[in-house]
Structure formats: C-alpha cells, structure tokens
Design a protein around this motif. Structure first.
Motif, PDB file in Angstrom:
ATOM      1  N   GLY A 178       0.790  -1.229   0.000  1.00 42.67           N
ATOM      2  CA  GLY A 178       0.000   0.000   0.000  1.00 42.67           C
ATOM      3  C   GLY A 178       0.815   1.269   0.000  1.00 42.67           C
ATOM      4  N   ASN A 179       2.118   1.149   0.227  1.00 38.96           N
ATOM      5  CA  ASN A 179       2.975   2.344   0.206  1.00 38.96           C
ATOM      6  C   ASN A 179       4.128   2.171  -0.778  1.00 38.96           C
ATOM      7  OD1 ASN A 179       3.422   5.022   1.367  1.00 38.96           O
ATOM      8  ND2 ASN A 179       5.320   4.164   2.193  1.00 38.96           N
ATOM      9  N   LEU A 180       3.919   1.323  -1.771  1.00 37.60           N
ATOM     10  CA  LEU A 180       4.998   0.989  -2.704  1.00 37.60           C
ATOM     11  C   LEU A 180       4.559   1.279  -4.134  1.00 37.60           C
ATOM     12  CD1 LEU A 180       7.847  -0.276  -2.948  1.00 37.60           C
ATOM     13  CD2 LEU A 180       6.725  -2.496  -3.224  1.00 37.60           C
ATOM     14  N   VAL A 181       5.364   2.087  -4.825  1.00 41.50           N
ATOM     15  CA  VAL A 181       5.095   2.451  -6.217  1.00 41.50           C
ATOM     16  C   VAL A 181       6.216   1.906  -7.096  1.00 41.50           C
ATOM     17  CG1 VAL A 181       5.025   4.396  -7.841  1.00 41.50           C
ATOM     18  CG2 VAL A 181       3.693   4.482  -5.740  1.00 41.50           C
ATOM     19  N   GLY A 182       5.841   1.362  -8.239  1.00 46.32           N
ATOM     20  CA  GLY A 182       6.829   0.944  -9.234  1.00 46.32           C
ATOM     21  C   GLY A 182       7.058   2.062 -10.236  1.00 46.32           C
ATOM     22  N   VAL A 183       8.282   2.544 -10.337  1.00 45.70           N
ATOM     23  CA  VAL A 183       8.645   3.548 -11.346  1.00 45.70           C
ATOM     24  C   VAL A 183       9.236   2.794 -12.532  1.00 45.70           C
ATOM     25  CG1 VAL A 183      10.126   5.502 -11.895  1.00 45.70           C
ATOM     26  CG2 VAL A 183       9.001   5.387  -9.668  1.00 45.70           C
ATOM     27  N   VAL A 184       8.511   2.792 -13.647  1.00 46.54           N
ATOM     28  CA  VAL A 184       8.831   1.915 -14.780  1.00 46.54           C
ATOM     29  C   VAL A 184       9.218   2.745 -15.999  1.00 46.54           C
ATOM     30  CG1 VAL A 184       7.960   0.118 -16.306  1.00 46.54           C
ATOM     31  CG2 VAL A 184       7.203   0.197 -13.917  1.00 46.54           C
ATOM     32  N   SER A 185      10.344   2.370 -16.628  1.00 43.51           N
ATOM     33  CA  SER A 185      10.793   3.060 -17.842  1.00 43.51           C
ATOM     34  C   SER A 185      11.546   2.094 -18.739  1.00 43.51           C
ATOM     35  CB  SER A 185      11.697   4.244 -17.490  1.00 43.51           C
ATOM     36  OG  SER A 185      12.134   4.912 -18.660  1.00 43.51           O
ATOM     37  N   ASN A 186      11.570   2.431 -20.029  1.00 45.00           N
ATOM     38  CA  ASN A 186      12.484   1.721 -20.931  1.00 45.00           C
ATOM     39  C   ASN A 186      13.579   2.648 -21.452  1.00 45.00           C
ATOM     40  OD1 ASN A 186      11.090   3.312 -22.744  1.00 45.00           O
ATOM     41  ND2 ASN A 186      10.583   1.638 -24.166  1.00 45.00           N
ATOM     42  N   SER A 217       1.914  -7.903 -15.080  1.00 46.77           N
ATOM     43  CA  SER A 217       2.214  -9.080 -14.254  1.00 46.77           C
ATOM     44  C   SER A 217       2.766  -8.705 -12.879  1.00 46.77           C
ATOM     45  CB  SER A 217       3.216  -9.981 -14.981  1.00 46.77           C
ATOM     46  OG  SER A 217       4.479  -9.345 -15.103  1.00 46.77           O
ATOM     47  N   MET A 218       3.166  -7.438 -12.702  1.00 47.94           N
ATOM     48  CA  MET A 218       3.715  -7.003 -11.412  1.00 47.94           C
ATOM     49  C   MET A 218       2.663  -6.380 -10.496  1.00 47.94           C
ATOM     50  SD  MET A 218       7.486  -5.469 -12.364  1.00 47.94           S
ATOM     51  CE  MET A 218       6.964  -4.347 -13.661  1.00 47.94           C
ATOM     52  N   GLU A 219       1.404  -6.448 -10.874  1.00 47.79           N
ATOM     53  CA  GLU A 219       0.366  -5.811 -10.059  1.00 47.79           C
ATOM     54  C   GLU A 219       0.351  -6.293  -8.607  1.00 47.79           C
ATOM     55  OE1 GLU A 219      -4.467  -4.988 -10.017  1.00 47.79           O
ATOM     56  OE2 GLU A 219      -3.460  -5.510 -11.880  1.00 47.79           O
ATOM     57  N   PRO A 220       0.587  -7.576  -8.307  1.00 50.97           N
ATOM     58  CA  PRO A 220       0.572  -7.986  -6.892  1.00 50.97           C
ATOM     59  C   PRO A 220       1.625  -7.287  -6.039  1.00 50.97           C
ATOM     60  CG  PRO A 220       0.394  -9.901  -8.327  1.00 50.97           C
ATOM     61  CD  PRO A 220       0.745  -8.739  -9.216  1.00 50.97           C
ATOM     62  N   THR A 221       2.681  -6.781  -6.670  1.00 54.27           N
ATOM     63  CA  THR A 221       3.785  -6.174  -5.913  1.00 54.27           C
ATOM     64  C   THR A 221       3.476  -4.758  -5.463  1.00 54.27           C
ATOM     65  OG1 THR A 221       5.386  -7.475  -7.167  1.00 54.27           O
ATOM     66  CG2 THR A 221       6.233  -5.534  -6.024  1.00 54.27           C
TER      67      THR A 221
END
Length: 754
Positions: A62-70, A123-127
């Motif tokens: 609940g306090n974790l964001v994925g910062v995603v880039s290519n 696929s990373m939604e649970p994280t």
C-alpha cells in the motif's frame, strides 16, 4: 569542479546510487527473525491467500510504487536505453520518499515493444500499490498507459503526460485571475504536440478551456483539419486539428492570450510575444532552455507578461515534483483503482489555492529570501513547501472518494493529521496541542505587534482558529504591513500610545506592582507607552488577555524580565524554567531547564521537574523524569552529584507527585533501555526517560543543542513553565511557525488555568 563532475562523484560515493532498502520491524533477536521470515511469515501468507486485499494489511504494497521506464525518452537525453535511465528512475524514487514518504522500486525494462512492456508491468500488479510510467516515448506511451489503466486495478500514471499538465494547469488558473481573463475564452497556442503537450491541452479543457480555442503546432506548423485529412498527423494530434488556415508558430501566436511551450529552446522571439493579446500568459517550459528566456519575454512588452518556465532559477517553475508524490499519496491512502480526471483537477486546484496563502519562512529562506507573495511572479507554490502534501493529497483522496474509485473511506481531518505525522514527530505532537487550542481559543497578546512575522502569525492564528491574537503596536504600521502582505483579516490592535486614554489603568497597575521596587508613577507611564513587553505583561495580569508572546526582537533576558516582574510565578511555584521539546523519529524528550536558572539547587530542580512533567501531559505524554548528572546512583559522591540525587528523593517523597522519577543518572542511562534493564533494574522506571532535568543552565543549554543538531531532533520551544499566567519567550529570529506553535501552547496553558 563542474556540475557533471559533482554529479558523478555524488552518485558514485559508497554505496553507489541513491536508494537502499531498510527494515521497518525489529530484527535484533532470533524471535524477531523467526517472525520476519520462517516459520512466522507463513501466517500472513495464509491470510493473503484467503483474502488478497490483506496484502495491504500485512505487506508494504500500500505504500509501494513501481517507477517503470524503458529509457526511450529521457528528459533532455532522448533514447538512452534502460540501463542508462536508472539514475533518473532512482532519482524519481528519492523524490517520492522525500516529499510524500512513498517507497519505490525502480524497474528499467530493456524492451521497445509496447505489448511486451504492457505484459511485464501488468504481471507485477501484486507487488505494487501504484505504477508511475516514466520517460517512455510517444506515441507508444499513450498505448501503454491506456491499456494498463484499463487492465490493472491499481493507479497507473504517466507523469510525462499528466505531471506538467497538472502543475501548469494550476499556474494557468491563477494567471487567469491575475490577468483578469476567463479561462473559457482564452486563445491558447501550443508549441509541441508530443505526449506532454497533448495531455496538457486535454487537461486545460478539463479546467474550463474551450477545445476550439486551442491551436497546436508541431515541427511542420499549425495542426489543421487539412493536414489531418491528408494523413499528415497521427490519431492523437488529430484531436486538436483546427479548421483554420495553415501557418507557422508565429502566425498562431498573433493575438493569442496564452503560449504553452513544450518543444525546444529558442523557438519564440520577442516580436512573437509582442504580437500576443494584452497581458499575455507565457509558459515556456522546454528544458533546459525555454522557448524564450524569462528576461527576454518580460522585456518584450510594456504590459504584464505572466511568465513560467521549467527552470528553478526563475519565478514560477513548472516542476512535476509538485504533483506526482502527492497525487500518489492521496491515491494510495484511499486504495484508488485509478488516477482519474477528477483527481487531477483536484490536485491542480489545490496547488492554485495554496499559492494564495502566506508562505512559511523556511520556504522563503530555501529560495534565497526572495519575497514570495501571490502575484505575477508567484502563481504556483515552490517544490520545497511542505504544505503541498497537506493540500494536494487530501484533495486527491477526496476526489477519489467522490468519483467512486476509492476502495477505502477516510476522515479527511484525521487524514491530514496522519500526513503531518509523516513529516516528523514534532508535527504530530504539535497537532495534539493545536487541536486542544482550537477547541477553546484564548486571547493572546503579541508584544511585538509591529513585526512582520508577528502579523503573519496573527493571521494564521485567527485563520486557523487557534487563538484570538491582539497585536500590540502602531495601528498604521500594522495596517500597512498587513496590506502589503495581502493578508485579508481585521486584527485587534492595542496601541500603547493610548496609555493616557483607553489603557490609562495599565500605568496605574504597573505603578502599584512596582512602586516598592523603585518605580515612580511617571516612569510607569513611560514604560507602558514605550515598552510593549511591559504593556503586554500588564494586559495579561489585568485579565485583558489570557497569555502573551514576546522575544522575537529582544534578547531572552530582557524579554523575560517584564513578565517576571509583573506577572510572576504561580502560587505553588517559586521559579520559572525554560523547556524544549525535542522530537526524534520515534520518541519525544523534554529538556529542562535550558534558558532561565543558572545554578539551581535541589529544591529548584525538583520544582522544575514538576513543571516540566505537567507540560509533557499537555502533549499527551506520560512523564518519566530523570535527574541528570555525570554519576549513576551514587557512583560519584560530591556536592554536584548530591544535588540531583536530593531532588529526586524530594520528588519521590512528595505524595502529590504521581509520575516516576529517579536519579542522579547519566544521560545514556536515562535514555537507553538496555542500560536501565541490564545494569540498573532497580530504577524507578523500566522504560527510557522522556523528561530530562539538567543540573544547571550550562549543561541544559549545551545538551539540548547537541541533541538537536547532531541527533537530528526538531526543537519546539523554549516553553516557559511555572508562570502565574501563560507567557512564552521566543528566540530571536524564530519563524512564523514557531510563533504559531508557542501560541498554541499558551492557549492550552490558559485553558488549564481556567
């Protein structure tokens, strides 16, 4: 050494990079480890398997964001690849943590195919509790965000699109107010038609702009209906194709109210700015070089040009850090399924509103002590303003709840208090006191009422309902300062020069109190008229005010003398004392005496301990008092160590004392649980002390300052205890927030006196 060399050294210093993982639970014992991992970890795993939503209860999701880039569109660097983008994504994580206390895993994907990126992120939604897409090139970024928003049940936000839109949208709202223009009638021109420009144009429509009044230009010129029909522009640009003659950027800008630059530097000339409508709004946001320089745009015309750029060295910086940390904070805290248009509009309006409020001194100092006041050169808040969290996150959370995408309901008032606690224990502790003050505000005499900080503090006290401030000073000076600052309130002002009129009794009262201390009647009249500290002290002593603050422009002893002479200590007290509350990450300590008694005896130390224990309870802290020395329970025996030892004995023998107290003891013995439990298990308290009474003023002053500076504590005070009526003496140069905090303490003091 240049900035490149400095940056390389900064990033390479051991440990390399800018982020690390730290634990949030104890890991000191075998039992701790068995709870953190095997076998204890099975229990939360089973709970989550039965109810997936429990991941928010038992994990950091609940306090974790994925910062995603290519790494295909890194700001100012272009397509540099996934690995090279990692310093930028780590930096994003730093900003999330610094400004909103959100944890981040940065994910760099070595992939150009948008479908594969979509599959990977999905696929990373649970994280994660949310996904921040970053630096992905257009038009692929549109497809990626749109698909992930539809298919994922957590917020997905492409900051390059929406961040600039939200921040510049807030600036546009305020610029329209200053320029006296209706957003619905604005003629708006865009230079650039990439992801950020398209998202910004759409967002301006959400704020009330008219789509038909937006002209967008790309590298080939105005995007017209003719170009769209000829297949010259992609489907995203087609949205803003206009049925007007073609032309270049100069043609588009003629007569326009607003220029929005999201392209490359140097495209706009002064002549193009001169061709715009009266009082134009120019947002030249290309980085690092804007489409037109700040000075050039300002000098191009005689009327007001409201100018914003993406640079920090000019006013009105459009910086995405004003948006994404706080938007995600609000979204995460209500467990939103998305970040929708209502939430983005709420964020922009909250930022626009904050720009109209009085700016804290700490923010002004951080930006070179330049005046920050709502107007053409201040239309959006500064990124380092801590109030952005309290304005934007609740607005976003509220909009999420209203729009139906929140899975958790919040009490917004309680939520704001929780947000304050995230920025430090001192804010949490002061919120306790300020809430008590608001329940029954009292009249506070502000002795240095002519001072700008006092006037600003008075405004905040009245605006927030903490106290009823009375400014002691010259009415004309106060009114001029208030008007210059744009503070819309009608403060009560007490003018000491009227001591022969409305306040004539004050001189009589001062004379009566001090006539056997060498004071003549004429001297009393002169002191009341000329010394606001004596005037304020008599005002409180007579009951015309409930409490008093002073000391902002005086040395501490000279500010303390008048209230001691006029008000004095309370009936059950012989001495006043100065106390600082020091707040650390997970504990609070009250330090006494730090400002008043130079070499107290055992009786004074005992009295100071009682006063400080009472003060701790006003902050809802149960006091545990340690009488400090360089000796532990008689390990050294001399007159110096006997004094705190005797004070502790006096307190333990007093039937009225209802708090644990012990000593003499060394400072580390008092505050380290392992020492107390392991060596001195006979001590009166088995938890560390939270009230430290120092043996003399020298030790107290040195001790609290070392704790504050080297221990990383925040200090609130000094709070004066033992007075017959509430008086607090500020330190010279204190900030407005310090005045407001001490006023809150004074109000609670006055409530207790009743």
């Amino acid at each position: 050494m240049g900035i490149d060399e400095d940056s390389l050294e900064y990033h390479a210093e051991d440990p390399p990079g800018k982020l690390e993982i730290s634990t949030t639970k104890p890991t000191n014992t075998q039992r701790d480890l068995s709870l953190a991992y095997s076998p204890g970890v099975a229990a939360p795993c089973n709970e989550i398997a039965a109810n997936p939503d429990d991941a928010y209860k038992y994990t950091a999701k609940g306090n974790l964001v994925g910062v995603v880039s290519n790494g295909s569109a890194v700001l100012g660097l272009g397509d540099i690849g996934a690995a090279a983008s990692k310093p930028v994504m780590e930096g994003k994580g730093v900003l999330f943590k610094r400004f909103a206390d959100i944890d981040v895993f940065d994910i760099e994907l070595d992939e150009a195919d948008p479908e594969k990126i979509i599959d990977s992120v999905r696929s990373m939604e649970p994280t994660f509790g949310g996904i921040n897409l970053e630096d992905i090139s257009a038009p692929e970024c549109f497809t990626i965000e749109e698909t992930l928003r539809e298919e994922m049940d957590i917020p997905v936000f492409h900051d390059d699109q929406h961040g600039t839109a939200i921040i510049s949208g807030a600036a546009l709202v305020n610029a329209c107010e200053i320029a006296d223009k209706d957003i619905g009638e604005l003629d708006i021109v865009f230079s650039g038609a990439g992801a950020s420009a398209l998202a910004t144009a759409r967002f301006y429509v959400s704020l009330g702009a008219t789509r038909e009044n937006i002209t967008m230009c790309d590298s080939s010129g105005i995007i017209t209906q003719e170009r769209a029909e000829a297949g010259d522009v992609n489907k995203y640009k087609r949205e803003f194709a206009r049925d007007i003659p073609g032309g270049d950027l100069a043609d588009a800008m003629e007569g326009a109210d607003v220029f929005v630059g999201l392209s490359i530097g140097g495209l706009v000339s002064q002549e193009m700015v001169r061709s715009m409508a009266d009082n134009p709004i120019v947002f030249a946001m290309a980085n690092p070089d804007p489409e037109i320089g700040y000075e050039e745009a300002k000098a191009a015309r005689d009327d007001d040009v409201i100018m914003a750029t993406g640079r920090s060295d000019y006013p009105n910086q459009v910086n995405n850090v004003l948006g994404f940390p706080f938007i995600f904070r609000g979204a995460l805290d209500v467990r939103a399924t998305e970040i929708n248009e209502e939430m983005k509009v709420a964020a922009a309006k909250a930022l626009a509103h904050l720009a109209k409020q009085d700016v804290p001194d700490a923010v002004v100092k951080a930006y070179g002590d330049q005046p920050l006041q709502f107007g053409p050169d201040y239309i959006i808040p500064k990124p380092l303003d801590p109030r952005v969290l309290f304005e934007v996150a609740p607005a976003v959370a509220d909009a999420a709840m209203d729009s139906g995408c929140a899975r958790k309901e919040l009490d917004l008032e309680e939520y704001e208090e929780r947000l304050e606690a995230r920025l430090g224990k001192s804010r949490e502790m002061m919120r306790v006191v300020l809430n008590k003050a608001k329940s029954d505000p009292k009249r506070i005499a502000l002795a240095e009422g002519n001072d700008e900080k006092m006037i600003r503090a008075a405004y905040q006290l009245a605006e927030q309902g903490i106290a009823e401030p009375v400014l002691i000073g010259n009415p004309n000076r106060i009114e001029k300062t208030k008007n210059r600052l744009g503070l819309e309130f009608d403060p009560e002002i007490a003018n000491p020069r009227e001591a022969d009129g409305e306040y004539e009794d004050y001189a009589d009262r001062l004379y009566k109190i001090r006539k056997r201390k060498g004071l003549t009647k004429s001297e009393a009249v002169d002191m009341i008229r000329r010394d606001t500290n004596y005037f304020g002290s008599v005002m409180v002593e007579c009951g015309d005010a409930d409490a008093m603050l002073t000391g902002l422009t005086h040395h501490y002893p000279s500010a303390l003398r008048p209230p001691l002479q006029v008000i004095g200590t309370r009936e059950d007290a012989n001495y006043a004392a100065g106390v600082y509350m020091l707040t650390f990450k997970n504990r609070v300590i009250f330090c006494a005496d730090t400002t008043v008694n130079q070499d107290p005896d055992a009786k004074i130390l005992a009295e100071v301990a009682e006063h400080t224990a009472d003060l701790a309870r006003r902050f809802n802290v149960d006091p545990r008092v340690a009488m400090l020395s360089y000796s532990n329970f008689g390990s050294v025996d001399n007159p110096g160590t006997r004094k705190p030892r005797r004070a502790a004995s006096m307190l333990r023998e007093d039937p009225k004392v209802d708090f644990p107290v012990d000593g003499e003891m060394q400072a580390d013995t008092a505050v380290v649980e392992e020492i107390l439990e392991g060596t001195y298990d006979f001590a009166e308290f088995d938890e560390p002390a939270n009230v430290l009474v120092f043996p003399n003023l020298e030790a107290g002053n040195i001790g609290y300052k070392l704790l504050q500076r080297l221990g990383g504590a925040e200090a609130i005070g000094p709070m004066l205890v033992g007075m017959d009526k509430p008086v607090h003496v500020l330190q010279r140069g204190d900030e407005v927030k310090d005045i407001v905090n001490l006023a809150g303490v004074a109000v609670v003091d006055a409530q207790q006196n009743e």
